[in-house]
Write a protein that holds these residues in place. Structure first.
Motif, PDB file in Angstrom:
ATOM      1  N   MET A 275      38.405  57.912  41.378  1.00 56.75           N
ATOM      2  CA  MET A 275      37.977  56.931  40.358  1.00 56.75           C
ATOM      3  C   MET A 275      36.548  56.873  40.256  1.00 56.75           C
ATOM      4  N   LEU A 276      35.625  57.763  40.452  1.00 50.49           N
ATOM      5  CA  LEU A 276      34.138  57.680  40.488  1.00 50.49           C
ATOM      6  C   LEU A 276      33.785  57.076  39.183  1.00 50.49           C
ATOM      7  N   ASP A 277      32.658  56.416  39.080  1.00 52.39           N
ATOM      8  CA  ASP A 277      31.815  55.900  37.804  1.00 52.39           C
ATOM      9  C   ASP A 277      33.093  55.332  36.928  1.00 52.39           C
ATOM     10  N   ASN A 278      33.916  54.683  37.632  1.00 53.96           N
ATOM     11  CA  ASN A 278      34.831  53.813  36.665  1.00 53.96           C
ATOM     12  C   ASN A 278      34.593  52.484  37.085  1.00 53.96           C
ATOM     13  N   SER A 279      33.927  51.584  35.960  1.00 59.01           N
ATOM     14  CA  SER A 279      33.708  50.217  36.017  1.00 59.01           C
ATOM     15  C   SER A 279      35.049  49.435  36.253  1.00 59.01           C
ATOM     16  N   GLU A 280      36.038  49.764  35.601  1.00 58.59           N
ATOM     17  CA  GLU A 280      37.249  49.149  35.656  1.00 58.59           C
ATOM     18  C   GLU A 280      38.011  49.097  36.889  1.00 58.59           C
ATOM     19  N   THR A 281      37.844  50.123  37.542  1.00 60.99           N
ATOM     20  CA  THR A 281      38.022  50.409  39.009  1.00 60.99           C
ATOM     21  C   THR A 281      37.250  49.383  39.794  1.00 60.99           C
ATOM     22  N   ASP A 282      35.964  49.470  39.644  1.00 61.83           N
ATOM     23  CA  ASP A 282      34.926  48.646  40.472  1.00 61.83           C
ATOM     24  C   ASP A 282      35.436  47.229  40.129  1.00 61.83           C
ATOM     25  N   GLY A 283      35.689  46.806  39.309  1.00 63.50           N
ATOM     26  CA  GLY A 283      36.082  45.242  38.948  1.00 63.50           C
ATOM     27  C   GLY A 283      37.164  44.785  39.723  1.00 63.50           C
ATOM     28  N   ARG A 284      38.233  45.904  39.520  1.00 72.51           N
ATOM     29  CA  ARG A 284      39.437  45.664  40.035  1.00 72.51           C
ATOM     30  C   ARG A 284      39.471  45.284  42.023  1.00 72.51           C
ATOM     31  N   ILE A 285      38.728  46.417  42.353  1.00 76.60           N
ATOM     32  CA  ILE A 285      38.499  46.247  43.745  1.00 76.60           C
ATOM     33  C   ILE A 285      37.697  45.122  43.978  1.00 76.60           C
ATOM     34  N   LEU A 286      36.574  44.716  43.303  1.00 76.55           N
ATOM     35  CA  LEU A 286      35.947  43.686  43.836  1.00 76.55           C
ATOM     36  C   LEU A 286      36.749  42.400  43.690  1.00 76.55           C
ATOM     37  N   GLY A 287      37.485  42.099  42.581  1.00 77.17           N
ATOM     38  CA  GLY A 287      38.305  41.186  42.292  1.00 77.17           C
ATOM     39  C   GLY A 287      39.410  41.047  43.643  1.00 77.17           C
ATOM     40  N   ALA A 288      39.883  42.278  43.875  1.00 76.01           N
ATOM     41  CA  ALA A 288      40.759  42.195  45.189  1.00 76.01           C
ATOM     42  C   ALA A 288      39.967  41.668  46.496  1.00 76.01           C
ATOM     43  N   LEU A 289      38.918  42.046  46.743  1.00 76.60           N
ATOM     44  CA  LEU A 289      38.082  41.789  47.804  1.00 76.60           C
ATOM     45  C   LEU A 289      37.650  40.455  47.819  1.00 76.60           C
ATOM     46  N   HIS A 290      37.512  39.773  46.547  1.00 79.55           N
ATOM     47  CA  HIS A 290      37.029  38.451  46.560  1.00 79.55           C
ATOM     48  C   HIS A 290      38.121  37.545  46.859  1.00 79.55           C
ATOM     49  N   LYS A 291      39.376  38.029  46.387  1.00 75.22           N
ATOM     50  CA  LYS A 291      40.863  37.207  46.654  1.00 75.22           C
ATOM     51  C   LYS A 291      41.189  37.432  48.064  1.00 75.22           C
ATOM     52  N   ALA A 292      40.963  38.566  48.758  1.00 74.35           N
ATOM     53  CA  ALA A 292      41.451  38.664  50.005  1.00 74.35           C
ATOM     54  C   ALA A 292      40.626  38.006  51.008  1.00 74.35           C
ATOM     55  N   PHE A 293      39.255  38.238  50.823  1.00 75.14           N
ATOM     56  CA  PHE A 293      38.240  37.677  51.858  1.00 75.14           C
ATOM     57  C   PHE A 293      37.823  36.271  51.431  1.00 75.14           C
ATOM     58  N   GLY A 294      37.265  36.095  50.110  1.00 77.19           N
ATOM     59  CA  GLY A 294      36.909  35.005  49.779  1.00 77.19           C
ATOM     60  C   GLY A 294      37.692  33.479  49.568  1.00 77.19           C
ATOM     61  N   GLU A 295      39.066  34.228  48.942  1.00 75.49           N
ATOM     62  CA  GLU A 295      40.030  32.973  48.784  1.00 75.49           C
ATOM     63  C   GLU A 295      41.228  32.971  50.033  1.00 75.49           C
ATOM     64  N   GLU A 296      41.198  33.878  50.778  1.00 73.62           N
ATOM     65  CA  GLU A 296      42.165  33.841  51.757  1.00 73.62           C
ATOM     66  C   GLU A 296      41.491  33.791  53.188  1.00 73.62           C
ATOM     67  N   ASP A 297      40.948  35.056  53.566  1.00 73.79           N
ATOM     68  CA  ASP A 297      40.464  35.032  55.151  1.00 73.79           C
ATOM     69  C   ASP A 297      39.352  33.912  55.131  1.00 73.79           C
ATOM     70  N   ILE A 298      38.350  34.048  54.324  1.00 77.94           N
ATOM     71  CA  ILE A 298      37.345  32.949  54.837  1.00 77.94           C
ATOM     72  C   ILE A 298      37.796  31.615  54.703  1.00 77.94           C
ATOM     73  N   PRO A 299      38.359  31.025  53.787  1.00 77.89           N
ATOM     74  CA  PRO A 299      38.893  29.496  54.009  1.00 77.89           C
ATOM     75  C   PRO A 299      39.675  29.375  55.166  1.00 77.89           C
ATOM     76  N   MET A 300      40.426  30.228  55.536  1.00 74.32           N
ATOM     77  CA  MET A 300      41.047  30.065  56.894  1.00 74.32           C
ATOM     78  C   MET A 300      40.318  30.086  57.888  1.00 74.32           C
ATOM     79  N   ILE A 301      39.292  31.103  58.182  1.00 71.28           N
ATOM     80  CA  ILE A 301      38.404  30.886  59.372  1.00 71.28           C
ATOM     81  C   ILE A 301      37.540  29.972  59.249  1.00 71.28           C
ATOM     82  N   GLU A 302      36.999  29.431  58.183  1.00 68.26           N
ATOM     83  CA  GLU A 302      36.331  27.985  58.052  1.00 68.26           C
ATOM     84  C   GLU A 302      37.005  27.007  58.407  1.00 68.26           C
ATOM     85  N   ALA A 303      38.258  27.066  58.017  1.00 67.25           N
ATOM     86  CA  ALA A 303      39.121  25.705  58.538  1.00 67.25           C
ATOM     87  C   ALA A 303      39.386  26.117  60.339  1.00 67.25           C
ATOM     88  N   GLN A 304      39.460  27.170  60.826  1.00 70.61           N
ATOM     89  CA  GLN A 304      39.579  27.359  61.960  1.00 70.61           C
ATOM     90  C   GLN A 304      38.381  26.979  62.729  1.00 70.61           C
TER      91      GLN A 304
END
Length: 351
Positions: A275-304
């Protein structure tokens, strides 16, 4: 701050440092100012004036020099004061530190340590894919209020995914077959996971051909000293090799740079061959990364980190699980490398 020195750390993506704009951040407790010269190259000097230690990023760039916004002294890329608007122009006999930087693989790399030893060839070729135009890239950065070692721990053991991320990154049958193999070399380490006849997690299942059932997984996480992670994931049709056309794969980079003992600059890039040159896929992946890292991993690690305070995790003798092996080996390797550098520096001072 005890970190590995005389090596490269990732300071910024190349497009973050723009012509005529000052870019400042703290690296290894040192305030650093980056700027792009008129010839397009990047320079880095200490982010303070030699006069009253006012931050230079509150000044402005004038050609290839930085003018302090407080009293107007100007400094070049070598940290030399080249203009004093006071005292008939007499220049103060004081410089500020300057640093070795290098642009490679779409990253601005920063050398922590003796800049005369800086060699661009020491930047791991593992990250060449970051500059590839044949892959689609989604990238960004996080500022994490935690020690970089906790972030390395997190990525070297993905068994936490089922509990922290749910079925977006892990499924029950994948977790049931999770059996990481760890291979260590002198200054790198690889964690390999191969699981067969499993259900692909949500982030990847949507990119597989319609009607795909069970799949095989090939997962490779590689650590390169001091704090660089590459992560290759390939989901394939059953009994097919990785990276074949009817599967789906991604390759990501996680570049950690210590800001202080309890904070880290985190640059991430997720690249893909579908799915190259696909802005919809870019947005979906960026959203998933921000959820996984920004909203889940990082808050847990900062609390640690809040619980740990100024203490180092392994000084507290925590319980060690089988899946901690890679993280433990990385910490031991880094400690050995840091001690060797310290012993060399001590010997140089004595003799």
């Amino acid at each position: 701050m005890r970190i590995l020195r005389d090596c490269w750390y990732a300071a910024a993506w190349t497009n973050e440092i723009k012509q005529g704009e000052l870019f400042n951040q703290k690296i290894a407790n040192e305030p650093v100012l980056f700027f792009r010269k008129q010839d397009g190259s990047v320079a880095a000097i200490a982010d303070y004036c030699a006069h009253r230690y006012a931050p230079l990023h509150r000044g402005k760039q004038c050609g290839d020099v930085i003018r302090c916004g407080y009293h107007g002294l100007e400094f070049d890329e070598h940290g030399e004061c080249v203009r004093n608007p006071h005292e008939k122009g007499n220049l103060p006999n004081k410089t500020i530190p300057s640093y070795a930087v290098c642009e490679k693989y779409s990253v601005v790399w920063f050398w922590v340590g003796d800049k005369t030893k800086a060699d661009p060839n020491l930047i791991p070729a593992e990250f060449e894919f970051l500059g590839s135009s044949k892959r689609a890239h989604v990238r960004g950065r996080f500022h994490v209020k935690a020690n970089y070692l906790l972030l390395l721990d997190n990525l070297l053991d993905i068994s936490h995914a089922l509990f922290l991320h749910g079925d977006a990154l892990m499924t029950e049958d994948l977790y049931a077959t999770y059996d990481p193999k760890v291979l260590k070399s002198e200054d790198s380490l690889t964690v390999t996971v191969e699981s067969h006849n499993i259900t692909a997690p949500g982030l990847f299942s949507v990119a597989l051909p319609e009607g795909t059932g069970k799949v095989d997984l090939y997962d490779y996480v590689k650590w390169e000293a001091p704090a660089l992670i590459s992560h290759d994931i390939a989901y394939t049709q059953l009994d097919r090799p990785p990276y074949e056309p009817e599967g789906v794969s991604s390759r990501s980079a996680h570049l950690f740079t210590p800001e202080t003992a309890t904070s880290t600059h985190y640059l991430f890039d997720n690249s893909r061959d579908f799915m190259l040159d696909n802005s919809e896929t870019d947005g979906r992946i960026l959203g998933a990364l921000h959820k996984a890292f920004g909203e889940e991993d990082i808050p847990m690690i900062e609390a640690q980190q809040v619980v740990l305070g100024d203490q180092e995790l392994f000084d507290l003798k925590p319980a060690i699980l089988v899946n901690d092996r890679a993280g433990v080996l990385v910490r031991r390797t880094l400690n050995k490398m840091i001690s060797a550098k310290e012993d060399t520096a001590k010997a140089d001072r004595i003799y």
